[in-house]
Design an enzyme around this catalytic site. Structure first.
Site, PDB file in Angstrom:
ATOM      1  N   GLU A 104     -10.602 -96.822 -74.265  1.00  0.00           N
ATOM      2  CA  GLU A 104     -11.783 -95.824 -73.831  1.00  0.00           C
ATOM      3  C   GLU A 104     -12.402 -95.178 -74.940  1.00  0.00           C
ATOM      4  OE1 GLU A 104     -13.938 -95.047 -71.631  1.00  0.00           O
ATOM      5  OE2 GLU A 104     -12.856 -95.016 -69.664  1.00  0.00           O
ATOM      6  N   ASP A 105     -13.576 -94.669 -74.725  1.00  0.00           N
ATOM      7  CA  ASP A 105     -14.271 -93.613 -75.730  1.00  0.00           C
ATOM      8  C   ASP A 105     -13.591 -92.305 -75.787  1.00  0.00           C
ATOM      9  OD1 ASP A 105     -15.584 -94.055 -73.470  1.00  0.00           O
ATOM     10  OD2 ASP A 105     -17.241 -92.933 -74.139  1.00  0.00           O
ATOM     11  N   ASP A 108     -11.331 -87.429 -70.161  1.00  0.00           N
ATOM     12  CA  ASP A 108     -11.877 -86.141 -69.758  1.00  0.00           C
ATOM     13  C   ASP A 108     -11.045 -85.641 -68.729  1.00  0.00           C
ATOM     14  OD1 ASP A 108     -13.398 -83.703 -69.557  1.00  0.00           O
ATOM     15  OD2 ASP A 108     -15.261 -84.724 -69.488  1.00  0.00           O
ATOM     16  N   LYS A 136      -9.776 -85.027 -74.271  1.00  0.00           N
ATOM     17  CA  LYS A 136     -10.059 -83.624 -73.987  1.00  0.00           C
ATOM     18  C   LYS A 136      -9.323 -83.380 -72.985  1.00  0.00           C
ATOM     19  CE  LYS A 136     -15.157 -83.041 -73.565  1.00  0.00           C
ATOM     20  NZ  LYS A 136     -16.149 -82.988 -72.778  1.00  0.00           N
ATOM     21  N   PHE A 157     -19.559 -80.881 -74.810  1.00  0.00           N
ATOM     22  CA  PHE A 157     -20.163 -82.374 -74.519  1.00  0.00           C
ATOM     23  C   PHE A 157     -20.419 -83.016 -75.669  1.00  0.00           C
ATOM     24  CE2 PHE A 157     -23.445 -85.266 -73.248  1.00  0.00           C
ATOM     25  CZ  PHE A 157     -22.835 -85.662 -72.200  1.00  0.00           C
ATOM     26  N   ASP A 164     -22.828 -91.346 -74.678  1.00  0.00           N
ATOM     27  CA  ASP A 164     -24.274 -91.201 -74.260  1.00  0.00           C
ATOM     28  C   ASP A 164     -24.857 -89.989 -73.715  1.00  0.00           C
ATOM     29  OD1 ASP A 164     -23.347 -91.823 -71.741  1.00  0.00           O
ATOM     30  OD2 ASP A 164     -25.389 -91.834 -71.171  1.00  0.00           O
ATOM     31  N   ARG A 170     -25.886 -93.298 -78.083  1.00  0.00           N
ATOM     32  CA  ARG A 170     -24.770 -94.029 -78.451  1.00  0.00           C
ATOM     33  C   ARG A 170     -24.949 -94.859 -79.846  1.00  0.00           C
ATOM     34  NH1 ARG A 170     -22.499 -95.305 -73.282  1.00  0.00           N
ATOM     35  NH2 ARG A 170     -24.103 -95.209 -71.570  1.00  0.00           N
TER      36      ARG A 170
HETATM   37  C1  PRP Z   1     -17.231 -91.882 -69.659  1.00  0.00           C
HETATM   38  C2  PRP Z   1     -16.321 -92.380 -70.533  1.00  0.00           C
HETATM   39  C3  PRP Z   1     -15.270 -92.719 -69.581  1.00  0.00           C
HETATM   40  C4  PRP Z   1     -15.174 -91.685 -68.516  1.00  0.00           C
HETATM   41  C5  PRP Z   1     -14.264 -90.714 -68.783  1.00  0.00           C
HETATM   42  O1  PRP Z   1     -18.009 -92.904 -68.826  1.00  0.00           O
HETATM   43  O2  PRP Z   1     -16.591 -93.605 -71.261  1.00  0.00           O
HETATM   44  O3  PRP Z   1     -15.189 -94.052 -69.045  1.00  0.00           O
HETATM   45  O4  PRP Z   1     -16.466 -91.169 -68.719  1.00  0.00           O
HETATM   46  O5  PRP Z   1     -14.235 -89.432 -68.057  1.00  0.00           O
HETATM   47  P1  PRP Z   1     -13.088 -88.806 -66.974  1.00  0.00           P
HETATM   48  O6  PRP Z   1     -11.851 -88.847 -67.654  1.00  0.00           O
HETATM   49  O7  PRP Z   1     -13.677 -87.638 -66.520  1.00  0.00           O
HETATM   50  O8  PRP Z   1     -13.000 -89.864 -66.019  1.00  0.00           O
HETATM   51  P2  PRP Z   1     -19.231 -92.765 -68.040  1.00  0.00           P
HETATM   52  O9  PRP Z   1     -19.244 -92.647 -66.802  1.00  0.00           O
HETATM   53  O10 PRP Z   1     -19.921 -91.866 -68.757  1.00  0.00           O
HETATM   54  O11 PRP Z   1     -20.078 -94.246 -68.605  1.00  0.00           O
HETATM   55  P3  PRP Z   1     -20.536 -94.862 -69.967  1.00  0.00           P
HETATM   56  O12 PRP Z   1     -19.245 -95.338 -70.458  1.00  0.00           O
HETATM   57  O13 PRP Z   1     -21.034 -96.082 -69.385  1.00  0.00           O
HETATM   58  O14 PRP Z   1     -21.278 -93.826 -70.649  1.00  0.00           O
END
Ligand code: PRP
Length: 180
Positions: A104-105, A108, A136, A157, A164, A170
């Site tokens: 994962e990136d 949160d 986080k 943020f 993104d 990105r």
């Molecule tokens: C982001 C990120 C994780 C998720 C984490 O994805 O890549 O998958 O949110 O958040 P959480 O711990 O609160 O669930 P996003 O929905 O922004 O999609 P993307 O990766 O396509 O930008």
């Protein structure tokens, strides 16, 4: 009007510069390879945010690595998690008896990873671990801790290096804090 995605954009403040990111990713890769020995590892990148991290991390891990991707969306364009996890693309094949690492990136609220772990566990992988570039921990809505964490960050943020804001930023080589 076009959106300015350069480092001179006043709304962006560099949080983790490119050289620190790359150095930490090399450490993570070496640690993962040491933990798994010469066993093949199935890396499951969670799209879209993880695509750049995944590309650098699998090279840092080295050895036998399978690359898989899951399409997931939870933020749906905004800056807050909706809490609703939507699968937009599934794995290309079974993961039964494979050593898997979800890449994962960012973690949160933890809701996305909580959902993915439940979803993938029933497919009977040999093992399943979690690696996130950013964590986080102050924002959790469910208990969740990754096995491998690049950086723990404050509740701001962040964008860049795969992350993104409304699909932009990105392609920044670093992680930045975005303040409108
Ligand atoms: C982001 C990120 C994780 C998720 C984490 O994805 O890549 O998958 O949110 O958040 P959480 O711990 O609160 O669930 P996003 O929905 O922004 O999609 P993307 O990766 O396509 O930008």
């Amino acid at each position: 009007m076009t959106t300015n995605t350069t480092t001179s954009d006043q709304r962006l403040r560099v949080l983790i510069p490119e050289d620190r990111l790359q150095a930490r990713i090399q450490e993570l890769g070496a640690q993962i390879r040491a933990d798994f020995g010469d066993r093949p590892i199935t890396c499951i990148g969670v799209l879209k945010g993880s695509f750049i991290f995944m590309a650098d991390l699998v090279r840092a891990i080295g050895g036998d690595v399978r690359c898989e991707f899951l399409g997931v969306s939870s933020y749906q364009g905004g800056t807050k998690s909706t809490g609703v996890v939507k699968i937009t693309k599934d794995l290309s094949g079974p993961i039964e008896d494979q050593d898997c690492i979800i890449i994962e990136d960012i973690i949160d609220t933890g809701l996305t990873m909580h959902y993915l772990l439940e979803m993938l566990s029933v497919r009977k992988p040999r093992s399943i671990h979690v690696c996130t570039l950013l964590d986080k921990p102050s924002n959790r809505e469910v208990e969740m801790s990754a096995d491998y964490v690049g950086f723990s960050i404050p509740d701001e943020f962040v964008i860049g290096y795969g992350l993104d804001l409304s699909e932009l930023y990105r392609n920044l080589p670093h992680i930045a804090v975005y303040t409108p």
